[in-house]
Design an enzyme around this catalytic site. Structure first.
Site, PDB file in Angstrom:
ATOM      1  N   SER A   8       0.911  -0.947  -0.030  1.00  0.00           N
ATOM      2  CA  SER A   8       0.046   0.169  -0.090  1.00  0.00           C
ATOM      3  C   SER A   8       1.017   1.182  -0.065  1.00  0.00           C
ATOM      4  CB  SER A   8      -0.863   0.000   1.288  1.00  0.00           C
ATOM      5  OG  SER A   8      -1.645   1.316   1.491  1.00  0.00           O
ATOM      6  N   HIS A  33      -1.423  -1.407  -4.055  1.00  0.00           N
ATOM      7  CA  HIS A  33      -2.566  -0.934  -3.735  1.00  0.00           C
ATOM      8  C   HIS A  33      -2.790   0.549  -3.299  1.00  0.00           C
ATOM      9  CE1 HIS A  33      -6.031  -1.896  -0.689  1.00  0.00           C
ATOM     10  NE2 HIS A  33      -5.535  -0.783  -0.071  1.00  0.00           N
ATOM     11  N   ASP A  35      -4.837   3.757  -1.823  1.00  0.00           N
ATOM     12  CA  ASP A  35      -5.619   3.950  -0.806  1.00  0.00           C
ATOM     13  C   ASP A  35      -6.461   5.641  -1.159  1.00  0.00           C
ATOM     14  OD1 ASP A  35      -5.981   1.771   0.894  1.00  0.00           O
ATOM     15  OD2 ASP A  35      -3.891   2.262   1.631  1.00  0.00           O
ATOM     16  N   MET A  37      -8.896   8.246  -0.186  1.00  0.00           N
ATOM     17  CA  MET A  37      -9.615   8.686   1.150  1.00  0.00           C
ATOM     18  C   MET A  37     -10.201  10.226   0.980  1.00  0.00           C
ATOM     19  SD  MET A  37      -7.176   7.240   4.271  1.00  0.00           S
ATOM     20  CE  MET A  37      -6.626   5.755   4.184  1.00  0.00           C
ATOM     21  N   HIS A  66      -8.512   1.235  -3.614  1.00  0.00           N
ATOM     22  CA  HIS A  66      -9.384   1.102  -2.824  1.00  0.00           C
ATOM     23  C   HIS A  66      -9.963   2.270  -2.259  1.00  0.00           C
ATOM     24  CE1 HIS A  66      -9.408  -0.138   1.917  1.00  0.00           C
ATOM     25  NE2 HIS A  66     -10.595  -0.185   1.195  1.00  0.00           N
ATOM     26  N   MET A  68     -12.035   4.525  -0.412  1.00  0.00           N
ATOM     27  CA  MET A  68     -12.800   4.751   1.241  1.00  0.00           C
ATOM     28  C   MET A  68     -13.533   6.217   0.986  1.00  0.00           C
ATOM     29  SD  MET A  68      -9.705   3.321   3.228  1.00  0.00           S
ATOM     30  CE  MET A  68      -8.539   3.448   1.817  1.00  0.00           C
ATOM     31  N   MET A 139     -11.246  -5.578   5.732  1.00  0.00           N
ATOM     32  CA  MET A 139     -10.399  -4.543   6.750  1.00  0.00           C
ATOM     33  C   MET A 139     -10.073  -5.067   7.976  1.00  0.00           C
ATOM     34  SD  MET A 139      -9.922  -1.797   4.970  1.00  0.00           S
ATOM     35  CE  MET A 139      -9.062  -1.130   5.818  1.00  0.00           C
ATOM     36  N   ASP A 172      -6.615  -6.082   4.777  1.00  0.00           N
ATOM     37  CA  ASP A 172      -5.895  -4.805   4.795  1.00  0.00           C
ATOM     38  C   ASP A 172      -5.782  -4.320   6.168  1.00  0.00           C
ATOM     39  OD1 ASP A 172      -5.186  -2.187   4.156  1.00  0.00           O
ATOM     40  OD2 ASP A 172      -6.805  -1.675   2.704  1.00  0.00           O
ATOM     41  N   SER A 195       2.781  -0.159   5.865  1.00  0.00           N
ATOM     42  CA  SER A 195       4.066  -0.029   6.995  1.00  0.00           C
ATOM     43  C   SER A 195       4.931  -1.046   6.902  1.00  0.00           C
ATOM     44  CB  SER A 195       3.781   0.372   8.253  1.00  0.00           C
ATOM     45  OG  SER A 195       2.474   0.220   8.626  1.00  0.00           O
TER      46      SER A 195
HETATM   47  C1  DX5 Z   1      -6.128   1.727   5.959  1.00  0.00           C
HETATM   48  C2  DX5 Z   1      -5.582   1.577   4.497  1.00  0.00           C
HETATM   49  C3  DX5 Z   1      -4.687   0.530   4.495  1.00  0.00           C
HETATM   50  C4  DX5 Z   1      -3.217   0.930   4.922  1.00  0.00           C
HETATM   51  C5  DX5 Z   1      -2.637  -0.115   5.508  1.00  0.00           C
HETATM   52  O1  DX5 Z   1      -7.219   2.571   5.978  1.00  0.00           O
HETATM   53  O2  DX5 Z   1      -6.801   1.138   3.655  1.00  0.00           O
HETATM   54  O3  DX5 Z   1      -4.495   0.059   2.952  1.00  0.00           O
HETATM   55  O4  DX5 Z   1      -2.585   1.625   4.095  1.00  0.00           O
HETATM   56  O5  DX5 Z   1      -1.286   0.050   6.233  1.00  0.00           O
HETATM   57  P1  DX5 Z   1      -0.840  -0.843   7.216  1.00  0.00           P
HETATM   58  O6  DX5 Z   1      -0.279  -1.919   6.506  1.00  0.00           O
HETATM   59  O7  DX5 Z   1       0.468   0.086   7.665  1.00  0.00           O
HETATM   60  O8  DX5 Z   1      -1.600  -1.072   8.489  1.00  0.00           O
HETATM   61 ZN    ZN Z   2      -6.354   0.075   1.770  1.00  0.00          ZN
END
Ligand code: DX5
Ligand code: ZN
Length: 214
Positions: A8, A33, A35, A37, A66, A68, A139, A172, A195
């Protein structure tokens, strides 16, 4: 099922995303991936279609987008045009009838459609739309931020989902060497990791470890 790794980019260095993508691609990632938001569905804002368009030119790997965001159906076309290869919406943000429409639109363009649910959302919410999903994204943290702890109680949801769904199950949030193993044992086969991969000094080693290849 072969385990696929989806780093991600939320945890990548945003000042050089193109380079980061090339590095994880060379390190053996299966997809990227992304994200998205909106500051409404989740308390954080990240990136939109304009950035995804440029990411598309920086990697050969599929872009796993993804969403959100509230009212995802209003923006899906822009994410398609930007070059998304996989698009996931949250069941908390869209109705069954809209899911059906989006699935046929995306299928016509060869884009894989995913349905996600938050840790607090019961599996019953997606049961009647699973037939429209190419994959499910479970999630394992509350969405919004990277670097949170994996919520272990979600494991039973993954197990139950695996018993009724033959498609890919992506997990995820909070994925590391330890939680990857238990998520896979529960039935997941795509591991999203932010991370753990980008925070490691060696992307190749991190990806191999997630796959349990040492
Ligand atoms: C959280 C995201 C994840 C996030 C995961 O809202 O959808 O994709 O980046 O990060 P880690 O692996 O650090 O939990
Ligand atoms: Zn995600």
């Amino acid at each position: 099922m072969r385990i696929k790794i989806a780093p991600s980019i939320l945890s990548a260095d945003f000042s050089c995303l193109g380079k980061e993508l090339k590095k994880v691609e060379a390190a053996g990632a299966d997809m990227i991936h992304v994200d998205v938001m909106d500051g409404q569905f989740v308390p954080n804002i990240t990136i939109g279609p304009v950035v995804i368009k440029d990411l598309k030119g920086s990697t050969k790997l599929p872009l796993d987008v993804h969403l959100m965001i509230e009212n995802p159906e209003k923006l899906i076309d822009s994410f398609v045009k930007a070059g998304s290869d996989m698009i996931t919406v949250h069941i908390e943000t869209i109705s069954k009838s809209k899911i059906k429409i989006q699935k046929s639109k995306l299928a016509a363009r060869g884009i894989r459609f995913g349905i996600s649910l938050n840790p607090g959302t019961p599996l019953s919410k997606i049961k009647n739309v699973l037939k429209f999903a190419d994959f499910a994204l479970i999630m394992t943290v509350n969405p919004g931020f990277a670097g949170q702890e994996f919520i272990e109680s979600v494991l039973s949801k993954i197990k139950r989902l695996r018993s009724m769904f033959k498609g890919d199950i992506s997990v995820d949030g909070g994925i590391n060497e330890r939680t990857a193993k238990i998520a896979v044992a529960a039935g997941a086969n795509i591991l999203v990791a932010g991370s753990y991969v980008f925070g490691s000094g060696n992307y190749r080693k991190a990806i191999r470890r997630l796959r349990c290849e040492g």
